[in-house]
Design a protein around this motif. Sequence first.
Motif, short mmCIF file in Angstrom:
data_model
loop_
_atom_site.label_atom_id
_atom_site.label_comp_id
_atom_site.label_asym_id
_atom_site.label_seq_id
_atom_site.Cartn_x
_atom_site.Cartn_y
_atom_site.Cartn_z
N LEU A 67 0.65 -1.31 0.00
CA LEU A 67 0.09 0.00 -0.06
C LEU A 67 0.82 1.16 -0.10
O LEU A 67 0.46 2.29 -0.50
CB LEU A 67 -0.78 0.11 1.29
CG LEU A 67 -2.22 -1.01 1.11
CD1 LEU A 67 -2.96 -1.15 2.42
CD2 LEU A 67 -2.77 -0.72 0.06
N ALA A 68 2.10 1.26 0.63
CA ALA A 68 2.94 2.36 0.50
C ALA A 68 3.41 2.70 -0.70
O ALA A 68 3.63 3.68 -1.08
CB ALA A 68 4.09 2.08 1.65
N GLU A 69 3.78 1.80 -1.49
CA GLU A 69 4.32 1.83 -2.91
C GLU A 69 3.17 2.23 -3.84
O GLU A 69 3.15 3.07 -4.79
CB GLU A 69 5.06 0.53 -3.39
CG GLU A 69 6.21 0.22 -2.55
CD GLU A 69 7.20 1.39 -2.74
OE1 GLU A 69 7.21 2.09 -3.66
OE2 GLU A 69 8.21 1.37 -2.05
N GLU A 71 0.61 4.14 -2.94
CA GLU A 71 0.61 5.38 -2.65
C GLU A 71 1.48 6.34 -3.17
O GLU A 71 1.13 7.25 -3.74
CB GLU A 71 0.43 5.73 -1.14
CG GLU A 71 0.41 7.29 -0.61
CD GLU A 71 -1.36 7.71 -0.92
OE1 GLU A 71 -0.95 8.95 -1.34
OE2 GLU A 71 -1.85 7.20 -0.72
N ARG A 74 0.88 7.16 -7.14
CA ARG A 74 -0.06 8.25 -7.38
C ARG A 74 0.77 9.55 -8.39
O ARG A 74 0.10 10.02 -9.17
CB ARG A 74 -0.69 8.92 -6.23
CG ARG A 74 -1.66 7.88 -5.36
CD ARG A 74 -2.24 8.57 -4.46
NE ARG A 74 -3.31 7.76 -3.66
CZ ARG A 74 -4.44 8.00 -4.21
NH1 ARG A 74 -5.09 8.48 -5.09
NH2 ARG A 74 -5.34 6.97 -3.42
N GLU A 86 -6.87 5.03 -7.35
CA GLU A 86 -7.77 4.69 -6.14
C GLU A 86 -7.03 3.50 -5.33
O GLU A 86 -6.27 2.57 -5.93
CB GLU A 86 -8.84 3.75 -6.83
CG GLU A 86 -10.08 3.72 -5.89
CD GLU A 86 -11.16 3.37 -6.51
OE1 GLU A 86 -12.33 3.18 -6.02
OE2 GLU A 86 -11.26 3.25 -8.05
N LEU A 87 -7.07 3.64 -4.13
CA LEU A 87 -6.53 2.58 -3.16
C LEU A 87 -7.61 1.92 -2.32
O LEU A 87 -8.77 2.58 -1.85
CB LEU A 87 -5.65 3.22 -2.18
CG LEU A 87 -4.36 3.75 -3.04
CD1 LEU A 87 -3.58 4.58 -1.65
CD2 LEU A 87 -3.48 2.53 -3.12
N HIS A 96 -4.94 -1.62 -5.36
CA HIS A 96 -4.99 -0.19 -6.22
C HIS A 96 -5.38 -0.70 -7.43
O HIS A 96 -5.66 -1.80 -7.96
CB HIS A 96 -3.68 0.24 -6.02
CG HIS A 96 -2.36 -0.51 -7.02
ND1 HIS A 96 -2.60 -0.66 -8.25
CD2 HIS A 96 -1.54 -1.25 -6.55
CE1 HIS A 96 -1.54 -1.37 -8.59
NE2 HIS A 96 -0.90 -1.55 -7.58
#
Length: 313
Positions: A67-69, A71, A74, A86-87, A96
């Motif tokens: 999730l960090a990657e 984000e 974007r 979108e996450l 994502h």
Amino acid sequence: MQASVAGAGARTGAPVSIGPYTVLGRLDDEASPVPVPEQRFIGRSADGDRTVLIGLPLAGADPGRFLAEAEAARYLLGPWSAPVTELAAPGDVPWHARPYLPVVPLPSALAVYGGPLPERTVRALGAALVETVIIGHGQGLTHAGVSPAAVLLAADGPRLTCFGAVRAAAADGTARSGLPGLESGSLPPEQAGGGHPQPAGDVYALGATLAYAATGHTVPEREELPAALRSVITACLSREPAARPRPAELLDALSPIAAHPGAGPDIAGNPAERAAAALGPGWLPGRIIAALARQSAGLLAATLPPPPAARQD
């Protein structure tokens, strides 16, 4: 072939839905030997208004890192990147999504074409990827995930995805070789042992990706490479980071100014002009264009399952 749009459930091992999207099929060919840094699907919203490309972490991957990657992905790194839009909501199963357009992963493109791609295609692909890397480096970003599977081919040009795939696979200081989803030939030597991703590593990975497009291998024998591309790809694959070309030099080698005499007066100092000129009509072989058309037609014909019947009291 890739992006089957029927029977996306148990028959292919794909989930029936991801977040608010019904899965229509996989993007990647499950039989391909080329590692993919994440699971990738095509999905559609229940109202049919939105079709997206969806990524899920590989089995065993750290969901927080994924999730960090996602984000970080974007960032819009120019026209030849495909930023995440979108996450998954906090606490949900990680995923994502990015807007859909007809695309063929580079490994699938070689399968469709029947072998290595023409020199013109490799040069145009390289010019667009270098432009994307230059934009990222100018913002202080190292992509760290360039590999054959990270490249999606669309009719108007490639899209670079999988931002940070190397960082997502292991923390700095941890050996990364042999980890699931990583294509070892695209992994810069200095990062294989756990080194922090650096811009010169993107050049190595880009060279490996172009080698794959030109030969079908990320670490080919020098003689396998087309003569006109041999020197530049070999330089990118130098084990010594300082010996690799800078991205601007790489762009000059892949898309020399002399090759675009009518592209405009500012092409010399404008990577976007150079890449756009290289991606002119005919840059992509007809067989791959036909595969994109088949994928698009299949998605247009796909129907969503009916919603569950309303409960009767």
